[in-house]
Structure formats: structure tokens, C-alpha cells
Design a protein around this motif. Structure first.
Motif, PDB file in Angstrom:
ATOM      1  N   ILE A   1      85.492 -10.151  -9.949  1.00  0.00           N
ATOM      2  CA  ILE A   1      84.773 -10.067 -11.217  1.00  0.00           C
ATOM      3  C   ILE A   1      83.869  -8.837 -11.181  1.00  0.00           C
ATOM      4  O   ILE A   1      83.016  -8.709 -10.301  1.00  0.00           O
ATOM      5  N   GLU A   2      84.094  -7.935 -12.133  1.00  0.00           N
ATOM      6  CA  GLU A   2      83.410  -6.639 -12.130  1.00  0.00           C
ATOM      7  C   GLU A   2      82.702  -6.424 -13.475  1.00  0.00           C
ATOM      8  O   GLU A   2      83.315  -6.540 -14.528  1.00  0.00           O
ATOM      9  N   ALA A   3      81.426  -6.051 -13.393  1.00  0.00           N
ATOM     10  CA  ALA A   3      80.632  -5.882 -14.615  1.00  0.00           C
ATOM     11  C   ALA A   3      81.037  -4.641 -15.418  1.00  0.00           C
ATOM     12  O   ALA A   3      80.965  -4.643 -16.644  1.00  0.00           O
ATOM     13  N   ALA A   4      81.467  -3.599 -14.730  1.00  0.00           N
ATOM     14  CA  ALA A   4      81.795  -2.343 -15.428  1.00  0.00           C
ATOM     15  C   ALA A   4      83.201  -2.417 -16.029  1.00  0.00           C
ATOM     16  O   ALA A   4      83.942  -3.368 -15.796  1.00  0.00           O
TER      17      ALA A   4
ATOM     18  N   SER B   1      79.801  10.859  -0.478  1.00  0.00           N
ATOM     19  CA  SER B   1      80.328  12.126   0.068  1.00  0.00           C
ATOM     20  C   SER B   1      81.811  12.033   0.440  1.00  0.00           C
ATOM     21  O   SER B   1      82.388  13.034   0.859  1.00  0.00           O
ATOM     22  N   GLU B   2      82.390  10.858   0.356  1.00  0.00           N
ATOM     23  CA  GLU B   2      83.810  10.622   0.712  1.00  0.00           C
ATOM     24  C   GLU B   2      84.119  11.063   2.145  1.00  0.00           C
ATOM     25  O   GLU B   2      85.225  11.505   2.445  1.00  0.00           O
TER      26      GLU B   2
ATOM     27  N   HIS C   1      83.312   8.835   8.450  1.00  0.00           N
ATOM     28  CA  HIS C   1      82.357   9.126   9.524  1.00  0.00           C
ATOM     29  C   HIS C   1      82.927   8.711  10.880  1.00  0.00           C
ATOM     30  O   HIS C   1      83.649   7.717  10.980  1.00  0.00           O
TER      31      HIS C   1
ATOM     32  N   THR D   1      82.923  -7.946 -16.955  1.00  0.00           N
ATOM     33  CA  THR D   1      82.414  -9.314 -16.827  1.00  0.00           C
ATOM     34  C   THR D   1      81.333  -9.342 -15.759  1.00  0.00           C
ATOM     35  O   THR D   1      81.591  -8.985 -14.613  1.00  0.00           O
TER      36      THR D   1
ATOM     37  N   GLY E   1      70.512   9.866  -3.742  1.00  0.00           N
ATOM     38  CA  GLY E   1      70.981  11.057  -3.031  1.00  0.00           C
ATOM     39  C   GLY E   1      71.583  11.992  -4.068  1.00  0.00           C
ATOM     40  O   GLY E   1      72.522  11.624  -4.783  1.00  0.00           O
TER      41      GLY E   1
ATOM     42  N   PRO F   1      73.816  14.507   0.345  1.00  0.00           N
ATOM     43  CA  PRO F   1      72.770  14.075  -0.562  1.00  0.00           C
ATOM     44  C   PRO F   1      71.393  14.207   0.093  1.00  0.00           C
ATOM     45  O   PRO F   1      71.290  14.084   1.310  1.00  0.00           O
TER      46      PRO F   1
ATOM     47  N   GLY G   1      74.195   9.534  -6.114  1.00  0.00           N
ATOM     48  CA  GLY G   1      74.513   8.147  -5.758  1.00  0.00           C
ATOM     49  C   GLY G   1      73.225   7.490  -5.308  1.00  0.00           C
ATOM     50  O   GLY G   1      72.263   8.187  -4.964  1.00  0.00           O
TER      51      GLY G   1
ATOM     52  N   ARG H   1      71.480   4.778  -2.675  1.00  0.00           N
ATOM     53  CA  ARG H   1      71.641   3.961  -1.468  1.00  0.00           C
ATOM     54  C   ARG H   1      70.941   2.611  -1.678  1.00  0.00           C
ATOM     55  O   ARG H   1      69.755   2.595  -2.010  1.00  0.00           O
TER      56      ARG H   1
ATOM     57  N   LEU I   1      74.651  -2.115   1.869  1.00  0.00           N
ATOM     58  CA  LEU I   1      75.852  -1.390   2.293  1.00  0.00           C
ATOM     59  C   LEU I   1      75.789   0.071   1.846  1.00  0.00           C
ATOM     60  O   LEU I   1      76.499   0.509   0.952  1.00  0.00           O
TER      61      LEU I   1
ATOM     62  N   GLY J   1      79.420   2.702   4.650  1.00  0.00           N
ATOM     63  CA  GLY J   1      80.159   1.575   4.086  1.00  0.00           C
ATOM     64  C   GLY J   1      81.590   1.909   3.693  1.00  0.00           C
ATOM     65  O   GLY J   1      82.496   1.090   3.845  1.00  0.00           O
TER      66      GLY J   1
ATOM     67  N   THR K   1      83.578   4.249   5.046  1.00  0.00           N
ATOM     68  CA  THR K   1      84.354   4.348   6.293  1.00  0.00           C
ATOM     69  C   THR K   1      84.635   2.964   6.863  1.00  0.00           C
ATOM     70  O   THR K   1      85.717   2.703   7.400  1.00  0.00           O
TER      71      THR K   1
HETATM   72  C1  LIG Z   1      74.663   9.151  -1.730  1.00  0.00           C
HETATM   73  C2  LIG Z   1      75.616   8.320  -0.907  1.00  0.00           C
HETATM   74  C3  LIG Z   1      76.514   8.939  -0.047  1.00  0.00           C
HETATM   75  C4  LIG Z   1      77.391   8.169   0.733  1.00  0.00           C
HETATM   76  N1  LIG Z   1      78.324   8.793   1.511  1.00  0.00           N
HETATM   77  C5  LIG Z   1      79.175   8.055   2.256  1.00  0.00           C
HETATM   78  C6  LIG Z   1      80.155   8.687   3.058  1.00  0.00           C
HETATM   79  O1  LIG Z   1      80.328   9.901   3.016  1.00  0.00           O
HETATM   80  N2  LIG Z   1      80.921   7.901   3.867  1.00  0.00           N
HETATM   81  C7  LIG Z   1      80.770   6.564   3.920  1.00  0.00           C
HETATM   82  O2  LIG Z   1      81.433   5.917   4.725  1.00  0.00           O
HETATM   83  N3  LIG Z   1      79.893   5.925   3.111  1.00  0.00           N
HETATM   84  C8  LIG Z   1      79.108   6.639   2.274  1.00  0.00           C
HETATM   85  N4  LIG Z   1      78.228   6.026   1.455  1.00  0.00           N
HETATM   86  C9  LIG Z   1      78.212   4.565   1.404  1.00  0.00           C
HETATM   87  C10 LIG Z   1      79.346   4.001   0.525  1.00  0.00           C
HETATM   88  O3  LIG Z   1      79.493   4.762  -0.651  1.00  0.00           O
HETATM   89  C11 LIG Z   1      78.999   2.552   0.196  1.00  0.00           C
HETATM   90  O4  LIG Z   1      78.760   1.839   1.389  1.00  0.00           O
HETATM   91  C12 LIG Z   1      80.108   1.824  -0.554  1.00  0.00           C
HETATM   92  O5  LIG Z   1      80.586   2.572  -1.626  1.00  0.00           O
HETATM   93  C13 LIG Z   1      79.565   0.488  -1.045  1.00  0.00           C
HETATM   94  O6  LIG Z   1      80.557  -0.130  -1.801  1.00  0.00           O
HETATM   95  P1  LIG Z   1      80.264  -1.485  -2.566  1.00  0.00           P
HETATM   96  O7  LIG Z   1      81.575  -1.994  -3.005  1.00  0.00           O
HETATM   97  O8  LIG Z   1      79.386  -2.354  -1.719  1.00  0.00           O
HETATM   98  O9  LIG Z   1      79.313  -1.079  -3.780  1.00  0.00           O
HETATM   99  P2  LIG Z   1      79.679  -0.505  -5.228  1.00  0.00           P
HETATM  100  O10 LIG Z   1      80.664   0.569  -5.179  1.00  0.00           O
HETATM  101  O11 LIG Z   1      78.371  -0.184  -5.882  1.00  0.00           O
HETATM  102  O12 LIG Z   1      80.365  -1.727  -5.949  1.00  0.00           O
HETATM  103  C14 LIG Z   1      79.644  -2.862  -6.391  1.00  0.00           C
HETATM  104  C15 LIG Z   1      80.222  -3.268  -7.724  1.00  0.00           C
HETATM  105  O13 LIG Z   1      79.608  -4.489  -8.117  1.00  0.00           O
HETATM  106  C16 LIG Z   1      79.468  -4.459  -9.523  1.00  0.00           C
HETATM  107  N5  LIG Z   1      78.432  -5.442  -9.871  1.00  0.00           N
HETATM  108  C17 LIG Z   1      77.106  -5.373  -9.635  1.00  0.00           C
HETATM  109  N6  LIG Z   1      76.496  -6.495 -10.042  1.00  0.00           N
HETATM  110  C18 LIG Z   1      77.470  -7.295 -10.570  1.00  0.00           C
HETATM  111  C19 LIG Z   1      77.464  -8.596 -11.151  1.00  0.00           C
HETATM  112  N7  LIG Z   1      76.333  -9.320 -11.280  1.00  0.00           N
HETATM  113  N8  LIG Z   1      78.640  -9.111 -11.604  1.00  0.00           N
HETATM  114  C20 LIG Z   1      79.803  -8.403 -11.458  1.00  0.00           C
HETATM  115  N9  LIG Z   1      79.850  -7.164 -10.914  1.00  0.00           N
HETATM  116  C21 LIG Z   1      78.704  -6.621 -10.456  1.00  0.00           C
HETATM  117  C22 LIG Z   1      79.093  -3.026  -9.831  1.00  0.00           C
HETATM  118  O14 LIG Z   1      79.381  -2.681 -11.165  1.00  0.00           O
HETATM  119  C23 LIG Z   1      79.936  -2.268  -8.822  1.00  0.00           C
HETATM  120  O15 LIG Z   1      81.170  -1.821  -9.357  1.00  0.00           O
HETATM  121  C24 LIG Z   1      77.343   6.747   0.657  1.00  0.00           C
HETATM  122  C25 LIG Z   1      76.447   6.139  -0.220  1.00  0.00           C
HETATM  123  C26 LIG Z   1      75.595   6.895  -1.003  1.00  0.00           C
HETATM  124  C27 LIG Z   1      74.650   6.243  -1.968  1.00  0.00           C
END
Ligand SMILES: Cc1cc2nc3c(=O)[nH]c(=O)nc-3n(C[C@H](O)[C@H](O)[C@H](O)COP(=O)(O)OP(=O)(O)OC[C@H]3O[C@@H](n4cnc5c(N)ncnc54)[C@H](O)[C@@H]3O)c2cc1C
Length: 373
Positions: free
Chosen positions: A32-35, A47-48, A51, A170, A233, A273, A315, A317, A349, A353, A355
Motif C-alpha cells: 500500500i503506497e500513498a503516492a 546517490s544510487e 556502498h 492509498t 541532503g 549530499p 533527499g 535522511r 533507513l 539502505g 545497498t
Molecule cells: C540524500 C540521501 C542519499 C542516499 N544515498 C544512498 C546511496 O548512495 N546508497 C545507499 O545504499 N543508500 C542511500 N541512501 C539511503 C536509501 O536511499 C534509503 O535507505 C532507501 O531509499 C529507503 O527506502 P524506503 O523504502 O525505506 O523509503 P522510501 O523510498 O521513502 O519509501 C517509503 C514509501 O512509503 C510511502 N509511505 C509513507 N507513509 C505512508 C503511509 N502512511 N501509507 C502508505 N505509504 C506510505 C512513501 O510515499 C514512500 O514511497 C540515501 C538516502 C538519502 C536521503
């Protein structure tokens, strides 16, 4: 009310990797994804970088999951033809007193299991990257870059092949633990309608929204919901022919890895960043922060021309530590921590995260349902 096997909140790289993992184990999952599409938040604002696992405290989840995740990610990207490149990176000392820091980085990385780092003299580093200025450098050959969108599409594709269902637009607004299931209250962002859905398992992978969502989960003791802090960042890019073929990092700074150079898969150069603590989620980039970038980048790339940096994106953190405090570890809480069967919350995360995503997904599966694994 429908009851499904597992609901995953959030379709970022973590939620999608968990969905793929659980589908492989035969669980019926609903993401379930809000966006209005997948991966629009932190997973596409980073940064994609794949690591190597160099910087994290010995024994931490970050160290362990980064090293495991890196190996899994290279195997997965090779197997699924996901664009990536093992380009390597240099960590550069730009002041004589930083050379000793590089030696410390090598020792600590070795203790965590990263044993391929190589100390280079300034001449050796400059022979590899002629535009560089430095006192010494560390080469990390196993660092790379990956197309994070292609990765997420692949994870989603596999999850869906295994029976997962994605619900976009949603938001999970709140939830309660009702006997042996989770009843989640959702809101459709398109129609505004609200409904409830129940699941036997619940994974909270909502990224920046995970702490707020957990605090609205009736039955979960608030002491298991850490405070979220936001550190933006900012990235700036430079157009034109790439000046470097490897990623270039300064020695780390408090809260982040310093203003480093990463390359996209076309060789485009972006810097960042930086670390900017903020109160509210806001992705705007203040162009004036470039002033600081010029100074930091010219320490290792003195030829950077005036006026060449353009604000690109930012982005945020999801930090669990305050400014000045030591960086917190990933928090991946299952029943062994909060005592609620079939619930996993993921907090904090930040990097690495992306990687670690495939290794995190395996850990979530173990914490969620040891009987499946
Ligand atoms: C500036 C920056 C640089 C980074 N560079 C690196 C890197 O080079 N290498 C690396 O390994 N990691 C990197 N990271 C870390 C990595 O990007 C994250 O660890 C990873 O993307 C986290 O993914 P996620 O799915 O937890 O979060 P997200 O991608 O934020 O996904 C969470 C999702 O949950 C949804 N959501 C939120 N609340 C709700 C709700 N109530 N109901 C439904 N949906 C909801 C959001 O819309 C979102 O789509 C970086 C992070 C940052 C900020």
C-alpha cells in the motif's frame, strides 16, 4: 472486510524488496503506497551508490546488511540485467593530517569484513584520476552505482509474478491490533474514500512516514517508536564531459559522508549530499548552498569552474539521532523487540539502505515469520 496474508506499507526500495522476498516464500502480499507511483521519496532521491560497507560501526546492522546486501545486489543486478557499474571509488585526504584518518578507515572496514581497500599515495591516485588533488587516497574497488528505478521495477515485477498486489494513491492512516490480525484504516487519495483492510502480517516500510504510522498503530507501546529527525541532503550537478571515472569522496563529516562526487550511469557528475537539518519535509534546494559546495569540492578538484554548479534535487535522511549525536543504527523491530507477533517496523533507513535492501528484506522475512524461512 478483506483479510490478506501480509500488508506492506510503502513502495520504496525496502517495501518492494520485502514484497519480492515474501512472495518468493509464498505469502500473499498487498503493498500500500500513498503516492501515485513507486519509489518517489527517498528511494529516488539518493546517490544510487552501491556502498562497500566501509564506514559503519563494527557489529552494527548497517555494517552487516550493507556487506551482505552489496553482494546480493551485484548478483541480482547481473542476473536481471539491471543497469549498474562497479566503477570503484576513491576516498581522498586533502590535508596532511587526514592521511592517518584514511589508515583508520581501512582498519575499521577490515574489522567489518571489507578487506579489498587499497591505500594509494597521491601520485598513484592522481595517475588513476589526473584531475584530482590529494595527499593520499583509499581505493574501494567494490563500490559501484545502480539504476535505482530499474531495480525497483524489477523487484515489483518479481513480487507481482509471485502474486503481490500494489495499491497506489492509498495512505494507511492508522491501524489496530485485533486478536490475531492487523486492521488498517486507509484513505484513497484519488477519491477521498476510506476503508479498512485486515492482514495477518504487517510490515511498516513507510520510510519518512514509518514513525508516524507506527505511533498510530493502536496496541504498539509508544516506547517502540523512536523519534524521527530530518536531515536534508542537497545535490548540485555539473554539466559537460565527466572529469572523473570513479566516485570521489572526502573523509567523512559528522552526519554524512561529505560533499562527494557521484556519477550517474551516463557519466553525469553530481555533488552532494550535504547535511542540512530541517523541521518539516521539504525537498527544495537553496541555490545559495552552492557557495559551501565550491569550497568543499575545490579541495579535491581545484579546476571546478565558477558558476558551474546547478541545484539538482534533494533527499531527506530519516535520522534517529539528533545533530551532534553518533549516527543511530537501522532499527528493524520484530516480535523479539516489541512482543507483537507478525509485525515488523523499519525505522531510520538512511544510507546504506539502498545497498542493503535485499539483505534487509531477508531479515524482515525472518523476523516476521520464522516458520516461512
Ligand atoms: C540524500 C540521501 C542519499 C542516499 N544515498 C544512498 C546511496 O548512495 N546508497 C545507499 O545504499 N543508500 C542511500 N541512501 C539511503 C536509501 O536511499 C534509503 O535507505 C532507501 O531509499 C529507503 O527506502 P524506503 O523504502 O525505506 O523509503 P522510501 O523510498 O521513502 O519509501 C517509503 C514509501 O512509503 C510511502 N509511505 C509513507 N507513509 C505512508 C503511509 N502512511 N501509507 C502508505 N505509504 C506510505 C512513501 O510515499 C514512500 O514511497 C540515501 C538516502 C538519502 C536521503
Amino acid at each position: 472486510m478483506d483479510t490478506v496474508d501480509c500488508i506492506i506499507a510503502g513502495a520504496g526500495v525496502i517495501g518492494l524488496a520485502v514484497a519480492r522476498e515474501l512472495s518468493r516464500l509464498g505469502m500473499e502480499t498487498v503493498i500500500i503506497e500513498a503516492a501515485d507511483s513507486i519509489g518517489t521519496e527517498t528511494s529516488s532521491r539518493n546517490s544510487e551508490v552501491i556502498h562497500a560497507g566501509i564506514y559503519y560501526p563494527i557489529g552494527s546492522l548497517k555494517a552487516k546488511l550493507c556487506i551482505e546486501g552489496r553482494a546480493k545486489l551485484y548478483a541480482y543486478t547481473n542476473e536481471r540485467n539491471i543497469p549498474h557499474k562497479r566503477c570503484g571509488k576513491l576516498i581522498v585526504a586533502t590535508l596532511p593530517e587526514q592521511v592517518v584518518t584514511l589508515a583508520g578507515i581501512i582498519d575499521k572496514a577490515k574489522a567489518c569484513g571489507v578487506d579489498d581497500l587499497v591505500m594509494l599515495s597521491a601520485a598513484e591516485a592522481i595517475a588513476m584520476e589526473p584531475r584530482l588533488t590529494c595527499q593520499a587516497a583509499v581505493l574501494s574497488p567494490s563500490t559501484g552505482i545502480v539504476d535505482s528505478h530499474a531495480l525497483m521495477l524489477s523487484l515489483l515485477g518479481e513480487a507481482e509474478e509471485g502474486g503481490a498486489y500494489l495499491s497506489l494513491n492509498t495512505e494507511i492512516v492508522s491501524g489496530r491490533i485485533d486478536a490475531d490480525r492487523f486492521v488498517l484504516h486507509t484513505r484513497d487519495h484519488g477519491t477521498g474514500s476510506e476503508y479498512e483492510i485486515a492482514a495477518r502480517h504487517f510490515v511498516n516500510a513507510a520510510g519518512l512516514g514509518a514513525n508516524a504510522l507506527a505511533s498510530r498503530l493502536e496496541g504498539l507501546d509508544p516506547k517502540f517508536v523512536p523519534q524521527l529527525r530530518l536531515a536534508r541532503g542537497n545535490y548540485f550537478s555539473v554539466t559537460g564531459k565527466p572529469a572523473f571515472s570513479r566516485l570521489i569522496y572526502p573523509v567523512p563529516e559528522p552526519g554524512g559522508l561529505g560533499v562527494h562526487l557521484t556519477l550517474d550511469l551516463n557519466g553525469g557528475m553530481r555533488f552532494g549530499p550535504d547535511v542540512e537539518w530541517i523541521e518539516e519535509k521539504d525537498y527544495s534546494v537553496n541555490p545559495r548552498r552552492a557557495d559551501h559546495f565550491y569550497g568543499e569540492i575545490r579541495k579535491y578538484w581545484p579546476d571546478l569552474a565558477d558558476g558551474s554548479l546547478s541545484p539538482t534535487y534533494s533527499g531527506i535522511r530519516p535520522k534517529l539521532s539528533a545533530p551532534g549525536e553518533a549516527a543511530a543504527d537501522f532499527v528493524i523491530d520484530g516480535p523479539e523487540t516489541h512482543g507483537i507477533k507478525n509485525l515488523v517496523n523499519l525505522f531510520g533507513l538512511e544510507s546504506p539502505g539502498l545497498t542493503s535492501s535485499l539483505a534487509i528484506a531477508e531479515l524482515v522475512a525472518q523476523r516476521l515469520a520464522p516458520t516461512y524461512v
